[in-house]
Design a protein around this motif. Structure first.
Motif, short mmCIF file in Angstrom:
data_model
loop_
_atom_site.label_atom_id
_atom_site.label_comp_id
_atom_site.label_asym_id
_atom_site.label_seq_id
_atom_site.Cartn_x
_atom_site.Cartn_y
_atom_site.Cartn_z
N UNK A 379 25.97 16.71 12.28
CA UNK A 379 26.17 17.95 11.93
C UNK A 379 27.17 18.46 11.25
N UNK A 380 28.39 17.50 11.24
CA UNK A 380 29.56 17.84 10.37
C UNK A 380 29.55 17.41 8.93
N UNK A 381 28.52 16.84 8.55
CA UNK A 381 28.41 16.23 7.05
C UNK A 381 28.90 14.98 7.21
N UNK A 382 29.18 14.33 8.11
CA UNK A 382 30.10 13.01 8.16
C UNK A 382 28.72 11.70 8.11
N UNK A 383 28.75 10.79 7.17
CA UNK A 383 27.95 9.88 7.15
C UNK A 383 27.93 8.90 8.21
N UNK A 384 26.75 8.64 8.86
CA UNK A 384 26.50 7.78 9.92
C UNK A 384 25.98 6.38 9.50
N UNK A 411 31.67 5.15 -3.49
CA UNK A 411 32.44 4.11 -3.39
C UNK A 411 33.22 4.18 -2.00
N UNK A 412 33.86 5.59 -2.04
CA UNK A 412 34.48 5.91 -0.76
C UNK A 412 33.82 6.01 0.45
N UNK A 413 32.49 6.56 0.54
CA UNK A 413 31.68 6.39 1.69
C UNK A 413 31.27 4.92 2.07
N UNK A 414 31.14 4.18 1.07
CA UNK A 414 30.77 2.86 1.09
C UNK A 414 31.87 2.10 2.08
N UNK A 415 33.03 2.18 1.59
CA UNK A 415 34.07 1.48 2.22
C UNK A 415 34.55 1.84 3.70
N UNK A 416 34.29 3.05 3.94
CA UNK A 416 34.51 3.85 5.27
C UNK A 416 33.42 3.19 6.29
N UNK A 417 32.11 3.17 5.48
CA UNK A 417 30.82 2.56 6.35
C UNK A 417 31.06 0.99 6.77
N UNK A 418 32.04 0.36 6.00
CA UNK A 418 32.11 -1.22 6.28
C UNK A 418 33.25 -1.57 7.03
N UNK A 419 34.29 -0.23 7.09
CA UNK A 419 35.55 -0.47 7.92
C UNK A 419 35.35 -0.32 9.23
N UNK A 420 36.17 -0.10 10.05
CA UNK A 420 36.05 -0.08 11.71
C UNK A 420 36.22 1.20 12.16
N UNK A 421 36.10 2.21 11.07
CA UNK A 421 36.38 3.55 11.48
C UNK A 421 35.45 4.17 12.58
N UNK A 422 34.11 3.83 12.26
CA UNK A 422 33.08 4.39 13.42
C UNK A 422 33.39 3.91 14.82
N UNK A 423 34.06 2.62 14.96
CA UNK A 423 34.30 2.14 16.24
C UNK A 423 35.84 2.70 16.65
N UNK A 424 36.49 3.59 15.75
CA UNK A 424 37.93 3.98 16.12
C UNK A 424 38.82 2.76 15.62
N UNK A 425 38.52 1.91 14.94
CA UNK A 425 39.42 0.88 14.38
C UNK A 425 39.83 1.39 12.88
#
Length: 504
Positions: A379-384, A411-425
């Motif tokens: 709902x905030x526009x963040x990619x899941x 590229x920014x979104x792709x790198x975020x999605x394969x980083x650990x940010x979704x698990x707060x890493x």
């Protein structure tokens, strides 16, 4: 004998457990520091050779570089370091293991990374696994043929909107300008996730009829922000000129003129919207001959005044009352809607042709990788991240992005999605220099770097930022000359950063 690292370089090498942005000036040893950071993460030591934490394997690190040559060079340097370490510590099986893992370590360009994702998960997006990547010359021919075909169809249909587009942009019985615009829109849209969504949003932005609607449009908000940034920069330069003019041997004759400039600039800066700014527009007074003073100070002040006056004059020339802007939007709506519709038809037909030929560009591969790794937005526009995205993210202990100033939004979104940010890493390392960004024509988005420079600074910083200033490559005379030039011409609105002591 080991390398003698500066304190800032040691901080870059040793920093762990958090997102890190490194602003590395030209000649500051960026590549050497990046290689050392990777090596010491693998060996579990710091820049002084002390043990820090558990060792990791080289294939648990994703390193994204800008060119294949840079990736190959980095692998070669890491191999040399590991071989040297193996000679010094022949009993260390972990080091020997890294040499065997290195050939398959993910040290690559973003295009190679996306290509690997698509080959692994091609069944998710319904394409043939035996696809090929077209070379530029072949794809240019295909694009030209497709656009010819789409234009021919539009001419045959001869809708009022399309004829209005031709009347607006065709010159001397040639529609070459229309073709150029279609290619340009296609290129820009392709720099965003879901290019067709960008086209739809652009069409929505044409549906504006009131001041309130105008104020909500992104292009209007962006322009008003540029106005604010330009005026802030000009005010800062004028205040500096006033200070120099007040010095004992300064150009005192400019003092009253600079004060008038500051009054004009501050008055403009207080405007809350375009209507108010338009009412406050006025002219700068003429620069006159002044009494003798220090010639270098006089020249510096005069040049600086001409610089900020020029940027503000160019900006003020674009000011319009809201009523005029709305009238211009209404007048342009028909031709621009037809242009966007033409571009959409071109993109759809080109996509069909690529699918039929099983032939793609790297921008298509990036879009496929996005579809594989991303499962929509919240709902905030963040990619899941998708399940595939989460699986890929589990491969890596850290993501290192070289030449970050030349990344684009996809590229920014792709790198975020394969980083650990979704698990707060927080495990992304980014290094670059916004002053060296030269690939905007390839959809590079240096604003990403600038935004993080701001966000990673201060008490409430979202991550850690380290600046590498010292240039080991050039002599002082070269640096002094470059700094003198860029202090005058590079500002927040020109180059993305203020050329202050941190940026020198």
């Amino acid at each position: 004998m080991g390398i003698s690292w500066t304190d800032e370089q040691k901080s870059v090498i040793n920093s762990r457990h958090g997102n890190l942005l490194v602003s590395a000036a030209a000649g500051s040893g960026k590549t050497a520091v990046l290689v050392e950071r990777i090596l010491e993460m693998v060996m579990g030591i710091d820049a002084d050779g002390r043990k820090t934490e558990a060792k990791i394997d080289i294939d648990e690190v994703l390193v994204v570089t800008f060119t294949r040559a840079a990736a190959a060079q980095m692998k070669e340097k890491i191999a040399d370091k590991l071989e040297q370490a193996a000679e010094e510590h022949p009993e260390d099986e972990h080091i020997v293991k890294q040499l065997s893992l290195l050939p398959r370590a993910d040290i690559m360009t973003i295009d190679s990374f996306c290509l690997g994702i698509v080959k692994d998960y091609f069944q998710m997006i319904g394409i043939d696994s035996s696809f090929d990547i077209a070379d530029n010359a072949e794809m240019d021919l295909i694009k030209n043929d497709i656009l010819d075909e789409v234009l021919e169809q539009k001419y045959q249909e001869a809708s009022d909107e399309f004829i209005g587009l031709v009347d607006s942009f065709a010159r001397k019985e040639s529609d070459e300008k229309i073709r150029e615009l279609v290619y340009q829109i296609y290129r820009v849209a392709s720099g965003y996730p879901k290019p067709e969504r960008w086209i739809n949003e652009a069409e929505t932005a044409l549906e504006v009829s009131t001041k309130e609607e105008l104020y909500t449009l992104k292009w209007y908000r962006d322009y008003m922000q540029i106005v604010a940034d330009t005026l802030d920069s000009a005010i800062g330069q004028a205040e500096q000129c006033l200070e120099i003019a007040g010095e004992a041997d300064g150009p005192a004759g400019y003092d009253p003129i600079i004060r008038l400039d500051l009054e004009l600039l501050r008055n403009l800066r207080q405007a809350e919207d375009m209507d108010e700014a338009y009412k406050r527009v006025s002219k700068f007074s003429n620069l006159k001959r002044i009494a003798a003073c220090d010639p270098e100070k006089q020249q510096y002040v005069k040049t600086t005044m001409q610089t900020y006056r020029g940027s503000v004059k160019d900006m003020m020339a674009l000011f319009r009352p809201t009523g005029v802007i709305l009238a211009e939007c209404a007048m342009m709506k028909g031709p621009l809607s037809a242009l966007l519709s033409l571009t959409r038809s071109y993109m759809e037909r080109l996509k069909e042709e690529k699918l039929d030929r099983n032939l793609y560009e790297f921008r298509d591969i990036s879009e496929f990788a996005y579809d594989i790794l991303c499962a929509g937005t919240d709902e905030n526009g963040c990619v899941i991240p998708s399940e595939a995205g989460k699986t890929v993210a589990r491969r890596y202990r850290e993501i290192l992005i070289d030449e970050y100033q030349d990344s684009n939004l996809v590229q920014e979104i792709l790198m975020q999605n394969v980083s650990g940010w979704v698990n707060d890493r927080k495990n992304i390392f980014m290094v670059g220099d916004v002053k060296q960004s030269i690939y905007r024509f390839r959809n590079a988005c240096p604003e990403l770097f600038v935004e993080k420079m701001d966000a990673y600074h201060g008490e409430q910083a979202a991550g850690h930022r380290i600046d590498l200033h010292y240039n080991f490559r050039s002599r002082d005379t070269v640096l002094q000359s470059c700094n003198q030039v860029f202090e005058d011409v590079m500002h927040r609105d020109i180059g993305g950063v203020e050329y202050d002591l941190d940026a020198r």
